[in-house]
Design a protein around this motif. Structure first.
Motif, PDB file in Angstrom:
ATOM      1  N   ALA A   1      53.285  96.692  36.538  1.00 39.77           N
ATOM      2  CA  ALA A   1      53.572  98.135  36.446  1.00 39.77           C
ATOM      3  C   ALA A   1      54.141  98.467  35.072  1.00 39.77           C
ATOM      4  CB  ALA A   1      54.538  98.556  37.553  1.00 39.77           C
ATOM      5  N   GLY A   2      55.058  97.642  34.591  1.00 42.59           N
ATOM      6  CA  GLY A   2      55.629  97.864  33.267  1.00 42.59           C
ATOM      7  C   GLY A   2      54.601  97.730  32.165  1.00 42.59           C
ATOM      8  N   LEU A   3      53.750  96.720  32.283  1.00 37.06           N
ATOM      9  CA  LEU A   3      52.689  96.526  31.291  1.00 37.06           C
ATOM     10  C   LEU A   3      51.724  97.704  31.295  1.00 37.06           C
ATOM     11  CD1 LEU A   3      50.981  94.852  29.280  1.00 37.06           C
ATOM     12  CD2 LEU A   3      49.878  93.812  31.274  1.00 37.06           C
ATOM     13  N   PHE A   4      51.286  98.117  32.471  1.00 37.06           N
ATOM     14  CA  PHE A   4      50.323  99.209  32.600  1.00 37.06           C
ATOM     15  C   PHE A   4      50.891 100.497  32.015  1.00 37.06           C
ATOM     16  CE2 PHE A   4      47.849 102.345  35.158  1.00 37.06           C
ATOM     17  CZ  PHE A   4      46.581 101.949  34.783  1.00 37.06           C
ATOM     18  N   ASP A   5      52.167 100.768  32.304  1.00 36.28           N
ATOM     19  CA  ASP A   5      52.801 101.985  31.803  1.00 36.28           C
ATOM     20  C   ASP A   5      53.031 101.910  30.296  1.00 36.28           C
ATOM     21  OD1 ASP A   5      54.104 104.594  32.351  1.00 36.28           O
ATOM     22  OD2 ASP A   5      55.881 103.530  31.643  1.00 36.28           O
ATOM     23  N   ASP A   6      53.617 100.811  29.824  1.00 39.75           N
ATOM     24  CA  ASP A   6      53.924 100.691  28.387  1.00 39.75           C
ATOM     25  C   ASP A   6      52.669 100.645  27.519  1.00 39.75           C
ATOM     26  OD1 ASP A   6      56.609 100.907  28.011  1.00 39.75           O
ATOM     27  OD2 ASP A   6      56.989  98.791  27.688  1.00 39.75           O
ATOM     28  N   SER A   7      51.586 100.131  28.061  1.00 42.89           N
ATOM     29  CA  SER A   7      50.351 100.046  27.277  1.00 42.89           C
ATOM     30  C   SER A   7      49.520 101.325  27.385  1.00 42.89           C
ATOM     31  CB  SER A   7      49.510  98.852  27.741  1.00 42.89           C
ATOM     32  OG  SER A   7      48.978  99.084  29.039  1.00 42.89           O
ATOM     33  N   ASP A   8      50.098 102.354  28.013  1.00 44.90           N
ATOM     34  CA  ASP A   8      49.394 103.620  28.228  1.00 44.90           C
ATOM     35  C   ASP A   8      48.064 103.363  28.925  1.00 44.90           C
ATOM     36  OD1 ASP A   8      48.958 106.353  28.175  1.00 44.90           O
ATOM     37  OD2 ASP A   8      48.143 106.347  26.143  1.00 44.90           O
ATOM     38  N   CYS A   9      48.161 102.642  30.033  1.00 42.57           N
ATOM     39  CA  CYS A   9      46.990 102.307  30.860  1.00 42.57           C
ATOM     40  C   CYS A   9      45.957 101.512  30.053  1.00 42.57           C
ATOM     41  CB  CYS A   9      46.384 103.550  31.483  1.00 42.57           C
ATOM     42  SG  CYS A   9      47.570 104.558  32.396  1.00 42.57           S
ATOM     43  N   PHE A  10      46.444 100.612  29.207  1.00 46.77           N
ATOM     44  CA  PHE A  10      45.635  99.753  28.343  1.00 46.77           C
ATOM     45  C   PHE A  10      44.905 100.508  27.232  1.00 46.77           C
ATOM     46  CE2 PHE A  10      45.824  97.439  32.453  1.00 46.77           C
ATOM     47  CZ  PHE A  10      46.612  96.377  32.030  1.00 46.77           C
TER      48      PHE A  10
ATOM     49  N   ALA B   1      46.782 101.867  24.474  1.00 47.67           N
ATOM     50  CA  ALA B   1      47.621 101.852  23.273  1.00 47.67           C
ATOM     51  C   ALA B   1      46.996 100.998  22.175  1.00 47.67           C
ATOM     52  CB  ALA B   1      49.013 101.315  23.615  1.00 47.67           C
ATOM     53  N   ASP B   2      47.336 101.317  20.936  1.00 46.55           N
ATOM     54  CA  ASP B   2      46.799 100.580  19.790  1.00 46.55           C
ATOM     55  C   ASP B   2      47.139  99.096  19.826  1.00 46.55           C
ATOM     56  OD1 ASP B   2      45.632 102.845  18.731  1.00 46.55           O
ATOM     57  OD2 ASP B   2      47.305 103.297  17.390  1.00 46.55           O
ATOM     58  N   MET B   3      48.286  98.740  20.399  1.00 50.90           N
ATOM     59  CA  MET B   3      48.713  97.336  20.429  1.00 50.90           C
ATOM     60  C   MET B   3      47.940  96.480  21.431  1.00 50.90           C
ATOM     61  SD  MET B   3      52.835  97.164  19.983  1.00 50.90           S
ATOM     62  CE  MET B   3      52.824  95.380  20.044  1.00 50.90           C
ATOM     63  N   VAL B   4      47.157  97.110  22.303  1.00 54.52           N
ATOM     64  CA  VAL B   4      46.413  96.354  23.318  1.00 54.52           C
ATOM     65  C   VAL B   4      45.364  95.486  22.644  1.00 54.52           C
ATOM     66  CG1 VAL B   4      44.824  96.563  25.273  1.00 54.52           C
ATOM     67  CG2 VAL B   4      46.826  98.052  25.131  1.00 54.52           C
ATOM     68  N   GLN B   5      45.342  94.220  23.036  1.00 48.44           N
ATOM     69  CA  GLN B   5      44.348  93.271  22.534  1.00 48.44           C
ATOM     70  C   GLN B   5      43.985  92.307  23.658  1.00 48.44           C
ATOM     71  OE1 GLN B   5      46.648  90.563  19.780  1.00 48.44           O
ATOM     72  NE2 GLN B   5      47.338  92.521  19.001  1.00 48.44           N
ATOM     73  N   GLY B   6      43.200  91.331  23.370  1.00 49.40           N
ATOM     74  CA  GLY B   6      42.756  90.382  24.386  1.00 49.40           C
ATOM     75  C   GLY B   6      43.903  89.699  25.104  1.00 49.40           C
ATOM     76  N   THR B   7      44.973  89.402  24.369  1.00 49.82           N
ATOM     77  CA  THR B   7      46.119  88.738  25.000  1.00 49.82           C
ATOM     78  C   THR B   7      46.785  89.639  26.038  1.00 49.82           C
ATOM     79  OG1 THR B   7      47.544  89.455  23.179  1.00 49.82           O
ATOM     80  CG2 THR B   7      46.611  87.239  23.019  1.00 49.82           C
ATOM     81  N   THR B   8      46.681  90.944  25.854  1.00 50.77           N
ATOM     82  CA  THR B   8      47.227  91.886  26.835  1.00 50.77           C
ATOM     83  C   THR B   8      46.486  91.744  28.149  1.00 50.77           C
ATOM     84  OG1 THR B   8      47.641  93.429  25.006  1.00 50.77           O
ATOM     85  CG2 THR B   8      47.803  94.315  27.243  1.00 50.77           C
ATOM     86  N   PHE B   9      45.169  91.642  28.069  1.00 49.94           N
ATOM     87  CA  PHE B   9      44.370  91.501  29.278  1.00 49.94           C
ATOM     88  C   PHE B   9      44.560  90.118  29.908  1.00 49.94           C
ATOM     89  CE2 PHE B   9      42.263  95.002  27.061  1.00 49.94           C
ATOM     90  CZ  PHE B   9      42.287  95.950  28.073  1.00 49.94           C
ATOM     91  N   ALA B  10      44.801  89.108  29.088  1.00 46.39           N
ATOM     92  CA  ALA B  10      45.098  87.769  29.617  1.00 46.39           C
ATOM     93  C   ALA B  10      46.413  87.810  30.394  1.00 46.39           C
ATOM     94  CB  ALA B  10      45.162  86.757  28.477  1.00 46.39           C
ATOM     95  N   PHE B  11      47.393  88.534  29.857  1.00 44.31           N
ATOM     96  CA  PHE B  11      48.678  88.707  30.542  1.00 44.31           C
ATOM     97  C   PHE B  11      48.454  89.417  31.869  1.00 44.31           C
ATOM     98  CE2 PHE B  11      52.724  91.522  30.414  1.00 44.31           C
ATOM     99  CZ  PHE B  11      53.390  90.710  31.307  1.00 44.31           C
ATOM    100  N   ALA B  12      47.688  90.500  31.863  1.00 38.69           N
ATOM    101  CA  ALA B  12      47.395  91.245  33.088  1.00 38.69           C
ATOM    102  C   ALA B  12      46.690  90.342  34.103  1.00 38.69           C
ATOM    103  CB  ALA B  12      46.538  92.470  32.776  1.00 38.69           C
ATOM    104  N   LYS B  13      45.748  89.534  33.646  1.00 37.54           N
ATOM    105  CA  LYS B  13      45.032  88.612  34.541  1.00 37.54           C
ATOM    106  C   LYS B  13      45.996  87.621  35.179  1.00 37.54           C
ATOM    107  CE  LYS B  13      41.488  85.002  34.663  1.00 37.54           C
ATOM    108  NZ  LYS B  13      42.296  84.158  35.536  1.00 37.54           N
ATOM    109  N   ASP B  14      46.908  87.091  34.389  1.00 37.65           N
ATOM    110  CA  ASP B  14      47.909  86.157  34.917  1.00 37.65           C
ATOM    111  C   ASP B  14      48.734  86.819  36.022  1.00 37.65           C
ATOM    112  OD1 ASP B  14      47.851  83.557  34.038  1.00 37.65           O
ATOM    113  OD2 ASP B  14      49.704  83.723  32.865  1.00 37.65           O
ATOM    114  N   LEU B  15      49.108  88.072  35.811  1.00 37.25           N
ATOM    115  CA  LEU B  15      49.893  88.789  36.810  1.00 37.25           C
ATOM    116  C   LEU B  15      49.070  89.057  38.069  1.00 37.25           C
ATOM    117  CD1 LEU B  15      51.768  91.290  34.477  1.00 37.25           C
ATOM    118  CD2 LEU B  15      52.666  89.196  35.531  1.00 37.25           C
ATOM    119  N   ILE B  16      47.820  89.392  37.887  1.00 35.28           N
ATOM    120  CA  ILE B  16      46.933  89.610  39.036  1.00 35.28           C
ATOM    121  C   ILE B  16      46.738  88.299  39.795  1.00 35.28           C
ATOM    122  CG2 ILE B  16      44.560  90.185  39.716  1.00 35.28           C
ATOM    123  CD1 ILE B  16      44.648  92.254  37.336  1.00 35.28           C
TER     124      ILE B  16
END
Length: 130
Positions: free
Chosen positions: A51-60, A62-77
């Motif tokens: 929830a924090g990642l989704f909100d802080d990344s502006d629903c993925f 944001a400019d800072m979103v990259q592949g590692t962001t999605f890897a983090f999300a996958k780990d959480l899922i």
């Protein structure tokens, strides 16, 4: 005092400051801490972190979103995050106060340069109204 954050403006106050100004979210800072200290991430923790990642990344978006962001999300899922619930409530729903505040902001909006520039302001009075 414990200070956990990712914002550039953080002055790293507190007796313990766990601050990573290059991180996409504070939840990523927490996640890294949990991982490096062998703290198990259960489904409730994973949901909160997602929830924090989704909100802080502006629903993925944001400019800072990259592949590692999605890897983090996958780990959480993979850890059992109820990501659909997070997506639904963060993206589709808002509090009554937020809805009212947006209505006030739109009503008080000022337009300039032939309505090509809109200026919104939020005063304490507007916050109390909402």
């Amino acid at each position: 005092m414990l200070n956990i954050d990712h914002h550039q403006s953080n002055s790293e106050f507190g007796q313990i400051a766990l601050v990573d100004k290059n991180s996409i979210s504070t939840t990523k800072v927490l996640y890294d801490f949990f991982k490096s200290n062998d703290i198990k991430i259960n489904s409730k923790i994973a949901t909160a972190l997602y929830a924090g990642l989704f909100d802080d990344s502006d629903c993925f978006l944001a400019d800072m979103v990259q592949g590692t962001t999605f890897a983090f999300a996958k780990d959480l899922i993979d850890s059992g995050s109820d990501y659909k619930l997070c997506n639904k409530y963060i993206k589709k729903y808002q509090s009554l106060a937020a809805f009212r505040l947006k209505a006030i902001m739109h009503r008080k909006m000022k337009l300039f340069h032939e309505a090509r520039v809109a200026v919104f302001s939020i005063s304490r009075e507007y916050m109390k109204e909402s």
